[in-house]
Design a protein around this motif. Structure first.
Motif, PDB file in Angstrom:
ATOM      1  N   GLN A  20      28.931  10.436  38.476  1.00 57.78           N
ATOM      2  CA  GLN A  20      29.352   9.730  37.277  1.00 57.78           C
ATOM      3  C   GLN A  20      28.402  10.099  36.141  1.00 57.78           C
ATOM      4  OE1 GLN A  20      29.840   5.525  37.914  1.00 57.78           O
ATOM      5  NE2 GLN A  20      31.005   5.783  39.793  1.00 57.78           N
TER       6      GLN A  20
ATOM      7  N   GLY B  72      34.290   7.715  37.319  1.00 54.05           N
ATOM      8  CA  GLY B  72      33.740   6.539  36.663  1.00 54.05           C
ATOM      9  C   GLY B  72      34.219   6.412  35.228  1.00 54.05           C
ATOM     10  N   GLU B  73      33.549   5.587  34.465  1.00 55.46           N
ATOM     11  CA  GLU B  73      33.903   5.336  33.068  1.00 55.46           C
ATOM     12  C   GLU B  73      32.839   5.902  32.135  1.00 55.46           C
ATOM     13  OE1 GLU B  73      34.828   1.259  32.317  1.00 55.46           O
ATOM     14  OE2 GLU B  73      36.204   1.089  34.023  1.00 55.46           O
TER      15      GLU B  73
ATOM     16  N   THR C 150      37.995   7.542  34.377  1.00 53.40           N
ATOM     17  CA  THR C 150      38.999   6.491  34.229  1.00 53.40           C
ATOM     18  C   THR C 150      38.479   5.450  33.237  1.00 53.40           C
ATOM     19  OG1 THR C 150      38.049   5.387  36.166  1.00 53.40           O
ATOM     20  CG2 THR C 150      39.931   6.839  36.546  1.00 53.40           C
ATOM     21  N   GLY C 151      39.217   4.358  33.136  1.00 52.41           N
ATOM     22  CA  GLY C 151      38.817   3.303  32.221  1.00 52.41           C
ATOM     23  C   GLY C 151      39.368   3.538  30.828  1.00 52.41           C
ATOM     24  N   PRO C 152      38.963   2.746  29.867  1.00 55.68           N
ATOM     25  CA  PRO C 152      39.523   2.811  28.517  1.00 55.68           C
ATOM     26  C   PRO C 152      38.808   3.817  27.621  1.00 55.68           C
ATOM     27  CG  PRO C 152      37.991   1.003  28.646  1.00 55.68           C
ATOM     28  CD  PRO C 152      38.018   1.611  30.028  1.00 55.68           C
TER      29      PRO C 152
ATOM     30  N   PRO D 215      36.497   3.866  24.896  1.00 55.97           N
ATOM     31  CA  PRO D 215      35.591   2.747  24.583  1.00 55.97           C
ATOM     32  C   PRO D 215      35.681   2.263  23.141  1.00 55.97           C
ATOM     33  CG  PRO D 215      34.441   4.494  25.765  1.00 55.97           C
ATOM     34  CD  PRO D 215      35.769   5.056  25.354  1.00 55.97           C
TER      35      PRO D 215
ATOM     36  N   LEU E 183      42.054   8.437  31.390  1.00 56.37           N
ATOM     37  CA  LEU E 183      41.787   7.219  30.634  1.00 56.37           C
ATOM     38  C   LEU E 183      43.072   6.424  30.446  1.00 56.37           C
ATOM     39  CD1 LEU E 183      39.404   8.696  27.912  1.00 56.37           C
ATOM     40  CD2 LEU E 183      38.790   7.694  30.130  1.00 56.37           C
ATOM     41  N   SER E 184      42.957   5.118  30.436  1.00 59.68           N
ATOM     42  CA  SER E 184      44.136   4.250  30.323  1.00 59.68           C
ATOM     43  C   SER E 184      43.872   3.151  29.308  1.00 59.68           C
ATOM     44  CB  SER E 184      44.481   3.659  31.696  1.00 59.68           C
ATOM     45  OG  SER E 184      43.380   2.926  32.209  1.00 59.68           O
ATOM     46  N   GLY E 185      44.902   2.315  29.115  1.00 56.11           N
ATOM     47  CA  GLY E 185      44.770   1.244  28.141  1.00 56.11           C
ATOM     48  C   GLY E 185      45.197   1.699  26.764  1.00 56.11           C
TER      49      GLY E 185
END
Length: 337
Positions: free
Chosen positions: A82, A106-107, A129-131, A133, A152-154
């Motif tokens: 990560q 990770g993010e 992954t994750g948003p 920021p 990435l999502s959101g």
């Protein structure tokens, strides 16, 4: 030659060697880099990072005038890790690049918010992954953001429009959802190149985009709908516009395109009307209006006949070169009636 001169000549190589061996890199930067190396499981790209050597000479990093680390670039490596939080412990970093690292997971760590001098953030072709920021909007010196080809999502944080120096925003090929932020109709600085393609964005384009002059904009392969005609305008300086494979519906008959447009792709939408004669004035390298509901003759002249039938196929009743002549279409329609 006197004894003093002889002694100086003997000592000069030693003094020169000593000056070369001096560690120019700041000790705090070196410690942070060594922690990053360990946390990322000693990737091959960091093999030159020997604690005995000056870290300003290491691969993948660069030092600025004050011998502080200003650039960290890890690319094309099979590292499985990560992004370490210690990245935020390089306070003078201006360029941060993690690219083509398929096993980087990770993010994006929040410690990046400490990089107040960061201008260039490029994290792409990873498995992050994750948003996207929200904290990126606090990095007021950011000029370039490329977070493409990740997972990435959101939703897209509207606060990115607050970045006063932003010139390039690339979020393509992720799993982003929601709408294009309304705030993107009023960027605090200049209008950036905007790339949002290959996501799952929905809804309509903010009407405030009518007052913006994008040089390059790519919204292709999303689920966007409604009117996108506000992106066009004869007085704009747009060079690249790609709206393909969405659900846009508007009449292009009166749409005037800036003469600067070189790339125009509108395929796979629900566009209606006929191709304006004004489009013959364009100097086009890429052009596609296939899979729409266009009708009428293709205007003759300019570059419109330079493209083959593929650029015009699967429209309601579009005719003329490079498609069948309009006379043939009319005759076929009369026979059917």
């Amino acid at each position: 030659m006197n004894k003093t001169t002889t002694l100086l000549l003997l000592l000069f190589p030693l003094l020169f060697t000593t000056s070369l061996s001096k560690d120019l890199c700041h000790k705090d930067d070196k410690n942070a880099l060594l922690k990053i190396k360990k946390a990322m499981n000693n990737p091959y790209s960091f093999i030159s990072w020997d604690p005995k050597d000056d870290c300003c000479t290491w691969n993948s990093v660069e030092c600025g005038n004050a011998n502080r680390i200003t650039s960290l670039d890890l690319s094309n490596d099979d590292v499985s890790a990560q992004i370490p939080p210690e990245v935020g412990d390089l306070p003078y970093l201006q360029y941060l690049i993690f690219r083509k690292l398929p096993n980087l997971t990770g993010e994006i760590p929040p410690t990046i918010v400490k990089l107040k001098y960061l201008k260039y953030l490029w994290i792409s072709w990873t498995s992050l992954t994750g948003p996207v920021p929200e904290f990126l909007s606090q990095l007021k010196n950011l000029e370039y953001i490329n977070l493409s080809f990740n997972k990435l999502s959101g939703s897209i944080p509207g606060s990115l429009s607050l970045l006063p120096k932003l010139e390039f925003l690339e979020l393509s090929r992720n799993k982003l959802t929601g709408t294009i932020p309304e705030s993107f109709g009023s960027f605090k600085g200049k209008v950036p190149d905007l790339f949002l393609s290959h996501n799952q964005l929905s809804g309509s384009i903010p009407k405030s985009f009518a007052s913006l002059d994008f040089y390059r904009i790519d919204l292709s392969r999303n689920k966007l709908e409604g009117d996108a005609s506000m992106l066009f305008g004869a007085k704009k300086t747009t060079w690249h516009i790609d709206l393909s494979r969405n659900m846009f519906q508007f009449d292009i008959s009166k749409v005037k395109v800036a003469k600067t447009v070189n790339f125009l792709d509108l395929n796979h939408n629900g566009l209606t009307g006929s191709i304006p004669v004004q489009w013959t004035q364009l100097s086009l390298q890429t052009f596609n209006v296939s899979y729409n509901r266009l009708c009428g003759p293709i205007p003759q002249g300019g570059d419109l006949q330079r493209f083959d039938a593929y650029a015009y196929l699967h429209n309601k009743c579009l005719c003329g070169a490079p498609l069948e002549s309009c006379n043939v279409i009319i005759q076929a329609t009369d026979l059917y009636l």
